[in-house]
Design a protein around this motif. Structure first.
Motif, PDB file in Angstrom:
ATOM      1  N   ALA A 286       7.793  11.400  -7.249  1.00  0.00           N
ATOM      2  CA  ALA A 286       7.345  12.794  -7.078  1.00  0.00           C
ATOM      3  C   ALA A 286       5.994  13.003  -7.755  1.00  0.00           C
ATOM      4  CB  ALA A 286       8.385  13.753  -7.642  1.00  0.00           C
ATOM      5  N   ARG A 287       5.803  12.408  -8.925  1.00  0.00           N
ATOM      6  CA  ARG A 287       4.516  12.488  -9.629  1.00  0.00           C
ATOM      7  C   ARG A 287       3.403  11.884  -8.776  1.00  0.00           C
ATOM      8  NH1 ARG A 287       1.957   8.261 -12.076  1.00  0.00           N
ATOM      9  NH2 ARG A 287       0.335   8.820 -13.556  1.00  0.00           N
ATOM     10  N   SER A 288       3.659  10.720  -8.231  1.00  0.00           N
ATOM     11  CA  SER A 288       2.648  10.028  -7.432  1.00  0.00           C
ATOM     12  C   SER A 288       2.335  10.779  -6.134  1.00  0.00           C
ATOM     13  CB  SER A 288       3.131   8.607  -7.133  1.00  0.00           C
ATOM     14  OG  SER A 288       2.120   7.838  -6.581  1.00  0.00           O
ATOM     15  N   MET A 289       3.355  11.360  -5.520  1.00  0.00           N
ATOM     16  CA  MET A 289       3.122  12.139  -4.299  1.00  0.00           C
ATOM     17  C   MET A 289       2.295  13.398  -4.602  1.00  0.00           C
ATOM     18  SD  MET A 289       4.222  10.599  -1.637  1.00  0.00           S
ATOM     19  CE  MET A 289       4.227  11.882  -0.409  1.00  0.00           C
TER      20      MET A 289
ATOM     21  N   ILE B 261      -3.224   1.219   1.480  1.00  0.00           N
ATOM     22  CA  ILE B 261      -2.927   0.212   0.465  1.00  0.00           C
ATOM     23  C   ILE B 261      -4.033   0.180  -0.585  1.00  0.00           C
ATOM     24  CG2 ILE B 261      -2.669  -2.266   0.078  1.00  0.00           C
ATOM     25  CD1 ILE B 261      -1.334  -2.381   2.864  1.00  0.00           C
ATOM     26  N   ALA B 262      -5.272   0.333  -0.152  1.00  0.00           N
ATOM     27  CA  ALA B 262      -6.393   0.343  -1.098  1.00  0.00           C
ATOM     28  C   ALA B 262      -6.266   1.507  -2.070  1.00  0.00           C
ATOM     29  CB  ALA B 262      -7.717   0.413  -0.341  1.00  0.00           C
ATOM     30  N   TYR B 263      -5.826   2.661  -1.582  1.00  0.00           N
ATOM     31  CA  TYR B 263      -5.647   3.795  -2.478  1.00  0.00           C
ATOM     32  C   TYR B 263      -4.473   3.600  -3.413  1.00  0.00           C
ATOM     33  CZ  TYR B 263      -9.406   6.879  -1.553  1.00  0.00           C
ATOM     34  OH  TYR B 263     -10.645   7.416  -1.526  1.00  0.00           O
ATOM     35  N   THR B 264      -3.456   2.871  -2.995  1.00  0.00           N
ATOM     36  CA  THR B 264      -2.359   2.550  -3.901  1.00  0.00           C
ATOM     37  C   THR B 264      -2.865   1.652  -5.026  1.00  0.00           C
ATOM     38  OG1 THR B 264      -0.754   2.730  -2.126  1.00  0.00           O
ATOM     39  CG2 THR B 264      -0.075   1.494  -4.066  1.00  0.00           C
TER      40      THR B 264
ATOM     41  N   ARG C 164      -4.799   3.816  -7.395  1.00  0.00           N
ATOM     42  CA  ARG C 164      -3.932   4.636  -8.244  1.00  0.00           C
ATOM     43  C   ARG C 164      -3.275   3.792  -9.341  1.00  0.00           C
ATOM     44  NH1 ARG C 164      -2.518   6.671  -3.259  1.00  0.00           N
ATOM     45  NH2 ARG C 164      -0.543   5.571  -3.320  1.00  0.00           N
ATOM     46  N   LEU C 165      -2.875   2.560  -9.008  1.00  0.00           N
ATOM     47  CA  LEU C 165      -2.330   1.664 -10.030  1.00  0.00           C
ATOM     48  C   LEU C 165      -3.382   1.343 -11.085  1.00  0.00           C
ATOM     49  CD1 LEU C 165      -0.143  -0.792  -7.954  1.00  0.00           C
ATOM     50  CD2 LEU C 165       0.604   0.564  -9.896  1.00  0.00           C
ATOM     51  N   PHE C 166      -4.597   1.060 -10.642  1.00  0.00           N
ATOM     52  CA  PHE C 166      -5.692   0.785 -11.578  1.00  0.00           C
ATOM     53  C   PHE C 166      -5.934   1.980 -12.490  1.00  0.00           C
ATOM     54  CE2 PHE C 166     -10.207   1.406 -12.498  1.00  0.00           C
ATOM     55  CZ  PHE C 166     -10.423   0.325 -13.350  1.00  0.00           C
ATOM     56  N   THR C 167      -5.915   3.164 -11.922  1.00  0.00           N
ATOM     57  CA  THR C 167      -6.122   4.379 -12.716  1.00  0.00           C
ATOM     58  C   THR C 167      -5.017   4.545 -13.754  1.00  0.00           C
ATOM     59  OG1 THR C 167      -7.221   5.437 -10.853  1.00  0.00           O
ATOM     60  CG2 THR C 167      -6.425   6.874 -12.585  1.00  0.00           C
ATOM     61  N   ASP C 168      -3.780   4.290 -13.361  1.00  0.00           N
ATOM     62  CA  ASP C 168      -2.672   4.399 -14.311  1.00  0.00           C
ATOM     63  C   ASP C 168      -2.799   3.377 -15.443  1.00  0.00           C
ATOM     64  OD1 ASP C 168      -1.537   6.538 -13.053  1.00  0.00           O
ATOM     65  OD2 ASP C 168       0.125   5.428 -12.157  1.00  0.00           O
TER      66      ASP C 168
ATOM     67  N   HIS D 150       5.012   3.712  -7.026  1.00  0.00           N
ATOM     68  CA  HIS D 150       3.752   3.520  -6.295  1.00  0.00           C
ATOM     69  C   HIS D 150       3.988   2.858  -4.942  1.00  0.00           C
ATOM     70  CE1 HIS D 150       0.657   4.953  -8.992  1.00  0.00           C
ATOM     71  NE2 HIS D 150       1.303   4.414 -10.007  1.00  0.00           N
ATOM     72  N   VAL D 151       4.891   1.894  -4.906  1.00  0.00           N
ATOM     73  CA  VAL D 151       5.199   1.213  -3.641  1.00  0.00           C
ATOM     74  C   VAL D 151       5.802   2.198  -2.641  1.00  0.00           C
ATOM     75  CG1 VAL D 151       6.733  -0.499  -2.583  1.00  0.00           C
ATOM     76  CG2 VAL D 151       5.439  -1.085  -4.629  1.00  0.00           C
ATOM     77  N   LEU D 152       6.761   2.994  -3.085  1.00  0.00           N
ATOM     78  CA  LEU D 152       7.400   3.962  -2.189  1.00  0.00           C
ATOM     79  C   LEU D 152       6.422   5.051  -1.751  1.00  0.00           C
ATOM     80  CD1 LEU D 152      10.891   4.295  -3.887  1.00  0.00           C
ATOM     81  CD2 LEU D 152      10.303   3.050  -1.797  1.00  0.00           C
ATOM     82  N   THR D 153       5.554   5.475  -2.666  1.00  0.00           N
ATOM     83  CA  THR D 153       4.537   6.462  -2.309  1.00  0.00           C
ATOM     84  C   THR D 153       3.607   5.900  -1.242  1.00  0.00           C
ATOM     85  OG1 THR D 153       4.609   7.415  -4.512  1.00  0.00           O
ATOM     86  CG2 THR D 153       2.665   7.891  -3.198  1.00  0.00           C
ATOM     87  N   SER D 154       3.191   4.661  -1.412  1.00  0.00           N
ATOM     88  CA  SER D 154       2.336   4.020  -0.420  1.00  0.00           C
ATOM     89  C   SER D 154       3.030   3.943   0.928  1.00  0.00           C
ATOM     90  CB  SER D 154       1.958   2.623  -0.897  1.00  0.00           C
ATOM     91  OG  SER D 154       1.167   1.959   0.054  1.00  0.00           O
ATOM     92  N   LEU D 155       4.296   3.581   0.916  1.00  0.00           N
ATOM     93  CA  LEU D 155       5.061   3.460   2.159  1.00  0.00           C
ATOM     94  C   LEU D 155       5.193   4.806   2.861  1.00  0.00           C
ATOM     95  CD1 LEU D 155       6.595   1.393   3.861  1.00  0.00           C
ATOM     96  CD2 LEU D 155       8.627   1.973   2.567  1.00  0.00           C
TER      97      LEU D 155
END
Length: 157
Positions: free
Chosen positions: A14-17, A73-76, A79-83, A106-111
């Motif tokens: 929910a945070r990632s979305m 995928i690039a935005y995922t 976002r991981l890099f930012t975290d 992050h994986v589920l958000t990307s999906l």
């Protein structure tokens, strides 16, 4: 233990979305850009390219869908890099949450985000005249390939 992981993952999902929905540049890059490319290639360059008797959008859509998923995928990855760079990973490690929950979120958000944008691009393509003779099973296979493409990680062996 399993409900602990699921609860943590759903909270971080929910945070990632929320981060995606509050980021206009993410929405523009992942949703608007593929649609703009589809419109550009079909209506501006489509007349210059022979489609072999069929509609050019029929030949263009598969490539646009892969570009759409790759952009998501690039935005995922971003976002991981930012975290990681902001220290949120270290903060979460000091809390009593499942260690895998942050990555799974992050994986589920990307999906979910990729499937939503792919659906939007396909709807725009249908509005532009895309027609397919594929049945339900073939469309499910396409969906499966796009899901696997989303879940695949670079350098996996």
């Amino acid at each position: 233990m399993r409900t602990h992981v699921l609860d943590d993952t759903s909270t971080l999902f929910a945070r990632s979305m929320r981060h995606i929905l509050r980021s206009p540049d993410t929405i523009i890059t992942t949703a608007v850009t593929p649609i703009a490319m589809l419109l550009l290639f079909v209506y501006v360059f489509g007349g210059a390219i022979s489609a072999g008797g069929g509609s050019y959008v029929n030949h263009l859509l598969p490539g646009i869908l892969l570009i759409t998923v790759a952009s998501g995928i690039a935005y995922t990855a971003f976002r991981l890099f930012t975290d990681v760079s902001t220290g949120i990973f270290e903060r979460f490690q000091s809390m009593p949450i499942a260690r895998s929950a942050l990555l799974w979120s992050h994986v589920l958000t990307s999906l979910v985000a990729n499937l939503a944008v792919v659906g939007l691009v396909v709807l725009v393509a249908f509005a532009m005249g895309f027609r397919s003779g594929a049945g339900l099973l073939a469309w499910l296979a396409v969906l499966g390939i796009l899901v696997l493409f989303t879940l695949a990680r670079p350098g996996s062996r």
